[in-house]
Design an enzyme around this catalytic site. Structure first.
Site, PDB file in Angstrom:
ATOM      1  N   LYS A   1      -7.246 -72.537  43.957  1.00  0.00           N
ATOM      2  CA  LYS A   1      -7.739 -72.962  42.641  1.00  0.00           C
ATOM      3  C   LYS A   1      -9.184 -73.452  42.763  1.00  0.00           C
ATOM      4  CE  LYS A   1      -6.097 -75.501  38.588  1.00  0.00           C
ATOM      5  NZ  LYS A   1      -7.381 -75.964  38.072  1.00  0.00           N
TER       6      LYS A   1
ATOM      7  N   SER B   1      -8.088 -78.023  43.880  1.00  0.00           N
ATOM      8  CA  SER B   1      -6.823 -78.729  43.820  1.00  0.00           C
ATOM      9  C   SER B   1      -6.392 -79.129  45.223  1.00  0.00           C
ATOM     10  CB  SER B   1      -5.738 -77.854  43.184  1.00  0.00           C
ATOM     11  OG  SER B   1      -4.461 -78.466  43.294  1.00  0.00           O
TER      12      SER B   1
ATOM     13  N   HIS C   1     -14.248 -71.742  15.029  1.00  0.00           N
ATOM     14  CA  HIS C   1     -12.972 -72.475  15.020  1.00  0.00           C
ATOM     15  C   HIS C   1     -12.107 -72.094  16.224  1.00  0.00           C
ATOM     16  CE1 HIS C   1     -13.645 -73.779  10.794  1.00  0.00           C
ATOM     17  NE2 HIS C   1     -14.206 -72.585  10.689  1.00  0.00           N
TER      18      HIS C   1
ATOM     19  N   GLU D   1     -18.294 -80.107  34.515  1.00  0.00           N
ATOM     20  CA  GLU D   1     -17.501 -81.328  34.368  1.00  0.00           C
ATOM     21  C   GLU D   1     -18.312 -82.570  34.738  1.00  0.00           C
ATOM     22  OE1 GLU D   1     -13.043 -79.450  35.193  1.00  0.00           O
ATOM     23  OE2 GLU D   1     -14.027 -80.635  36.749  1.00  0.00           O
TER      24      GLU D   1
END
Length: 463
Positions: A319, A313, A183, A326
């Site tokens: 970053k 980015s 969870h 992805e």
């Protein structure tokens, strides 16, 4: 086609048509190009190549059966083999969204082969010779099956690469203890190796499912011709042609056990697509877990580091994002969507023919190709995993869930009291047990406490 463009006049049963001078196709293809300006996307080259393989094998069978001369069969075979080699891919322009039987693409292949044969000095007619003993209704679905089986081999190679990478990483991190999570909340400890081994099993089960579906995909409708009765095809045409197809591909295709089932429905491809969807669903879980574990580097879990591949980015310097997982997730989304379209299309068999064959062909072949490429790419990502063993162990040791082995000494409710008190005080479970007097009361000895709170042993329970 502009009036200034060079063209020639071709004819078919409906009359004359202007065709670009440089085109290898003829009248029926040109009509289809003009009739279906829908997506701007032609069918996958693999489907065209599979059709050409069938034409090559059929030509040799028709030569044996006396339907073609030696010269005609030779010219058709040479032209078809050139198509299989990818030499003329630009000459198959018909949109995916065309006639539901794939007749337009079947005739496109017939016409290009006929034109190439004529340039070879042999008179060949697209229908009478290239398409002899065939119908679009049996050759096109057969080509889907041939292309899907051949594409599955590349996919299985990609799956093997990913399975190997995950298995290797599982071995590397077999002793790297970390917090388990259920969870998305802290749970009892596991090892990173156990998690990666679970991912490897997901991938291997996908291999099993795909391989289990292939025998039915290897059944070809060839020989059924128009409606499954085999009209205009000699009795042994399909068997001979499929034997030649097997010799050329190294495969084990067979003639359909029932030609009415084989042409009226597309259940074998629907089944295969379902296995591709299942694999995609498993990859979604794997990629999301990798992204969670790599999240950070300071405000996330940061349990693993994925190889830096590109700036993440356009505005935030330094970053870096998990771009391979992805990209794989987007592949999975496409494959799941493709499967939905295939399921709908597979249900569109009316009486003796399914009439959504081109979209089935496009989607199943795209799904195989995307998953094959994404699997190899994700394997390189897994190979680059670097685990932060110290951080993972610290998370595992600080998790309130490590109180679980104390249930047998203190009981569930008392153990829960320990977990909540430790969390509130920012103390360890061990110190909290002592502070609450359980050792002094004789509920548990210090030796038992140390043994119960050994996090390595928690990962091996049940062995």
């Amino acid at each position: 086609m502009s009036d200034q463009e060079a063209y020639r006049v071709e004819h078919d049963s409906m009359g004359e048509v202007r065709v670009p001078e440089a085109a290898l196709w003829q009248a029926q293809t040109q009509r289809a190009v003009e009739n279906f300006p829908i997506s701007g996307r032609p069918l996958e080259p693999a489907l065209v190549h599979a059709l050409a393989r069938i034409k090559s094998a059929a030509a040799q069978t028709n030569r044996e059966l006396g339907a073609l001369t030696e010269e005609q069969a030779g010219a058709i075979t040479r032209a078809a083999d050139a198509i299989v080699a990818g030499e003329h891919d630009d000459h198959f322009p018909i949109d995916v969204f065309q006639t539901g039987s794939g007749t337009s693409t079947n005739m496109n292949v017939n016409e290009v082969i006929a034109t190439l044969a004529e340039r070879d000095g042999v008179e060949v007619h697209p229908n009478d010779h290239v398409n002899a003993a065939q119908s679009s209704n049996d050759t096109f679905p057969s080509a889907i099956h041939v292309a899907a089986v051949l594409g599955a081999h590349d996919l299985l190679d990609g799956i093997a690469a990913l399975h190997g990478a995950l298995s290797s990483a599982s071995t590397t991190y077999a002793d790297a203890v970390k917090s388990g999570r259920t969870h998305l909340m802290d749970a009892t400890p596991v090892t990173l190796g156990q998690e990666l081994g679970g991912y490897a099993a997901v991938v291997d089960r996908a291999r099993e499912r795909i391989e289990a579906a292939l025998p039915r995909v290897r059944e070809l409708p060839l020989g059924g011709t128009a409606v499954g009765t085999g009209i205009n095809a000699p009795a042994d045409f399909a068997a001979r042609t499929i034997a030649r197809l097997n010799e050329a591909t190294g495969e084990a295709f067979t003639e359909a056990r029932d030609h009415f089932e084989a042409q009226g429905g597309r259940d074998a491809i629907v089944e295969l697509s379902g296995m591709l969807r299942t694999y995609a669903v498993g990859l979604v879980k794997i990629c999301n877990d990798l992204r969670w574990m790599a999240s950070g580097p300071t405000t996330g879990l940061a349990e693993i580091h994925l190889k830096d591949l590109q700036p993440g980015s356009s505005i935030m310097p330094g970053k870096v994002n998990p771009v391979i997982p992805e990209a794989t997730l987007m592949v999975c989304a496409q494959v799941i969507g493709n499967d939905a379209a295939i399921a709908f299309a597979g249900a569109s068999g009316s009486f003796e023919l399914n009439v959504m064959l081109p979209v089935i062909a496009r989607n199943v072949l795209e799904s195989e190709r995307l998953l094959a490429n994404a699997s190899r790419l994700l394997a390189t990502c897994v190979d680059g995993i670097e685990a932060d063993r110290e951080r993972m162990r610290r998370y595992a040791e600080s998790s309130p869930s490590v109180v679980t082995p104390l249930n047998r000494y203190l009981g569930y409710e008392e153990a829960a009291k320990v977990a909540k008190r430790a969390l509130a005080d920012g103390a360890t479970i061990r110190d909290t047990v002592v502070a609450l007097g359980y050792v002094e009361q004789g509920r548990i000895t210090e030796a038992q406490l140390d043994d119960a709170l050994d996090i390595e042993s928690m990962t091996r329970t049940g062995e």
